[in-house]
Write an enzyme that holds these catalytic residues in place. Structure first.
Site, PDB file in Angstrom:
ATOM      1  N   ASP A 163      14.945  -0.555   0.785  1.00 19.17           N
ATOM      2  CA  ASP A 163      15.657  -0.687   2.062  1.00 19.17           C
ATOM      3  C   ASP A 163      16.720  -1.785   1.890  1.00 19.17           C
ATOM      4  OD1 ASP A 163      16.169  -0.457   4.801  1.00 19.17           O
ATOM      5  OD2 ASP A 163      14.571  -1.824   5.359  1.00 19.17           O
TER       6      ASP A 163
ATOM      7  N   ASP B  82       7.657   2.831  -2.584  1.00 15.88           N
ATOM      8  CA  ASP B  82       7.809   3.859  -1.546  1.00 15.88           C
ATOM      9  C   ASP B  82       9.260   3.981  -1.088  1.00 15.88           C
ATOM     10  OD1 ASP B  82       7.801   1.343  -0.321  1.00 15.88           O
ATOM     11  OD2 ASP B  82       6.309   1.852   1.204  1.00 15.88           O
TER      12      ASP B  82
ATOM     13  N   VAL C 162      11.100   5.494   8.707  1.00 12.83           N
ATOM     14  CA  VAL C 162      10.314   6.665   8.325  1.00 12.83           C
ATOM     15  C   VAL C 162       8.848   6.320   8.082  1.00 12.83           C
ATOM     16  CG1 VAL C 162      12.235   8.000   7.364  1.00 12.83           C
ATOM     17  CG2 VAL C 162      11.042   6.359   5.917  1.00 12.83           C
TER      18      VAL C 162
ATOM     19  N   LYS D  91      17.372   3.819   0.954  1.00 17.05           N
ATOM     20  CA  LYS D  91      18.294   3.697   2.100  1.00 17.05           C
ATOM     21  C   LYS D  91      19.465   2.814   1.680  1.00 17.05           C
ATOM     22  CE  LYS D  91      14.946   3.118   5.832  1.00 17.05           C
ATOM     23  NZ  LYS D  91      14.580   2.220   6.927  1.00 17.05           N
TER      24      LYS D  91
ATOM     25  N   LYS E 251       0.828  -1.197   0.000  1.00 19.06           N
ATOM     26  CA  LYS E 251       0.000   0.000   0.000  1.00 19.06           C
ATOM     27  C   LYS E 251       0.862   1.245   0.000  1.00 19.06           C
ATOM     28  CE  LYS E 251      -3.188  -2.330   3.151  1.00 19.06           C
ATOM     29  NZ  LYS E 251      -3.538  -2.428   4.590  1.00 19.06           N
ATOM     30  N   GLY E 252       2.143   1.056   0.369  1.00 16.36           N
ATOM     31  CA  GLY E 252       3.007   2.201   0.651  1.00 16.36           C
ATOM     32  C   GLY E 252       3.187   3.186  -0.485  1.00 16.36           C
TER      33      GLY E 252
ATOM     34  N   ASP F  64       3.908   3.368   6.554  1.00 15.08           N
ATOM     35  CA  ASP F  64       3.210   3.158   7.827  1.00 15.08           C
ATOM     36  C   ASP F  64       4.128   2.698   8.952  1.00 15.08           C
ATOM     37  OD1 ASP F  64       3.628   0.475   6.725  1.00 15.08           O
ATOM     38  OD2 ASP F  64       2.329  -0.192   8.347  1.00 15.08           O
TER      39      ASP F  64
ATOM     40  N   ARG G 188       0.126   6.533   7.428  1.00 18.87           N
ATOM     41  CA  ARG G 188       0.250   6.589   5.970  1.00 18.87           C
ATOM     42  C   ARG G 188      -0.258   7.926   5.434  1.00 18.87           C
ATOM     43  NH1 ARG G 188       1.445   1.458   3.953  1.00 18.87           N
ATOM     44  NH2 ARG G 188       0.509  -0.293   5.068  1.00 18.87           N
TER      45      ARG G 188
HETATM   46  P1  5GP Z   1      13.110  -4.021   1.411  1.00 17.69           P
HETATM   47  O1  5GP Z   1      13.844  -4.247   2.701  1.00 17.69           O
HETATM   48  O2  5GP Z   1      12.664  -5.304   0.824  1.00 17.69           O
HETATM   49  O3  5GP Z   1      13.925  -3.171   0.462  1.00 17.69           O
HETATM   50  O4  5GP Z   1      11.842  -3.158   1.776  1.00 17.69           O
HETATM   51  C1  5GP Z   1      10.599  -3.753   1.918  1.00 17.69           C
HETATM   52  C2  5GP Z   1       9.556  -2.872   2.487  1.00 17.69           C
HETATM   53  O5  5GP Z   1       9.892  -2.586   3.839  1.00 17.69           O
HETATM   54  C3  5GP Z   1       9.313  -1.505   1.858  1.00 17.69           C
HETATM   55  O6  5GP Z   1       8.539  -1.521   0.685  1.00 17.69           O
HETATM   56  C4  5GP Z   1       8.544  -0.847   2.998  1.00 17.69           C
HETATM   57  O7  5GP Z   1       7.201  -1.219   2.958  1.00 17.69           O
HETATM   58  C5  5GP Z   1       9.219  -1.445   4.241  1.00 17.69           C
HETATM   59  N1  5GP Z   1      10.164  -0.489   4.818  1.00 17.69           N
HETATM   60  C6  5GP Z   1      11.511  -0.475   4.716  1.00 17.69           C
HETATM   61  N2  5GP Z   1      12.033   0.585   5.377  1.00 17.69           N
HETATM   62  C7  5GP Z   1      10.975   1.268   5.897  1.00 17.69           C
HETATM   63  C8  5GP Z   1      10.851   2.456   6.677  1.00 17.69           C
HETATM   64  O8  5GP Z   1      11.802   3.163   7.037  1.00 17.69           O
HETATM   65  N3  5GP Z   1       9.580   2.820   7.018  1.00 17.69           N
HETATM   66  C9  5GP Z   1       8.472   2.110   6.656  1.00 17.69           C
HETATM   67  N4  5GP Z   1       7.292   2.571   7.047  1.00 17.69           N
HETATM   68  N5  5GP Z   1       8.552   0.985   5.921  1.00 17.69           N
HETATM   69  C10 5GP Z   1       9.799   0.584   5.545  1.00 17.69           C
END
Ligand code: 5GP
Length: 174
Positions: free
Chosen positions: A101, A98, A151, A129, A41-42, A157, A163
């Site tokens: 990470d 969104d 964040v 990040k 949803k992000g 969220d 959100r």
């Molecule tokens: P990945 O670690 O696979 O790159 O990120 C997966 C998901 O983790 C992102 O799409 C997001 O929904 C969530 N996520 C990662 N870092 C953050 C953050 O700092 N804040 C929030 N709210 N969600 C995050």
């Protein structure tokens, strides 16, 4: 008790950056049509705002994925909860996320979409990040590079809350 949230990027900063990104993307895709794939949803707030700032013809679809594990730690195993409504064969696809990470979700997702016969698949993220990366992901468009902080806002969220904040903030957990 309410969580303390400090502003990282104001609504004005976020909107200005999305406008710039839209202009860049419109230039890069001049003469083509673009199929935006927003990740639920992000990325919904970002995808809608970005779509409004793109001047080439746009179509829009959404996908929902989740990584097994709790909400703040990515496990690397990705599950598709809702797939695309339409096939993407022959289309220029821009995945709209969104935040990147660890890169676990996007590395799986881009690989999955690239196997569906699209003309191209690129990635656009509002936040990035790089410090946290575990899997290499080619990010074509980044709104803001941010430090290793959790964040919220503008679609992101914390336990499904925040959100709807019009800005991006850091949840103070310490
Ligand atoms: P990945 O670690 O696979 O790159 O990120 C997966 C998901 O983790 C992102 O799409 C997001 O929904 C969530 N996520 C990662 N870092 C953050 C953050 O700092 N804040 C929030 N709210 N969600 C995050």
């Amino acid at each position: 008790m309410a969580d303390k949230i400090s502003v990282l990027f104001t609504e004005e900063q976020v909107c200005a950056r999305i406008k710039e990104m839209g202009e860049q993307i419109s230039k890069d895709y001049e003469g083509k049509s673009l199929h935006l794939v927003g990740i639920l949803k992000g990325a919904t707030f970002f995808a809608c705002e970005l779509a409004k700032r793109i001047t080439v013809p746009v179509t829009l679809d959404f996908m929902s994925v989740s990584s097994y594990g709790d909400s703040t730690v990515s496990s690397g195993i990705v599950k598709i909860n809702k797939d695309l409504d339409e096939p993407i064969e022959g289309l220029d696809v821009l995945v709209v996320e969104d935040i990147v990470d660890t890169g676990n979700t996007l590395s799986y997702l881009l690989d999955n979409l690239q196997k569906r016969g699209s003309a191209s698949v690129k990635l656009c993220t509002l936040l990035n990040k790089p410090e946290r990366r575990l899997k290499e992901v080619d990010v074509d468009y980044t709104g803001f590079i941010i430090p290793d902080e959790f964040v919220v806002g503008y679609g992101l969220d914390y336990a499904q809350k925040y959100r709807n904040l019009p800005y991006i903030g850091i949840v103070e957990t310490k």
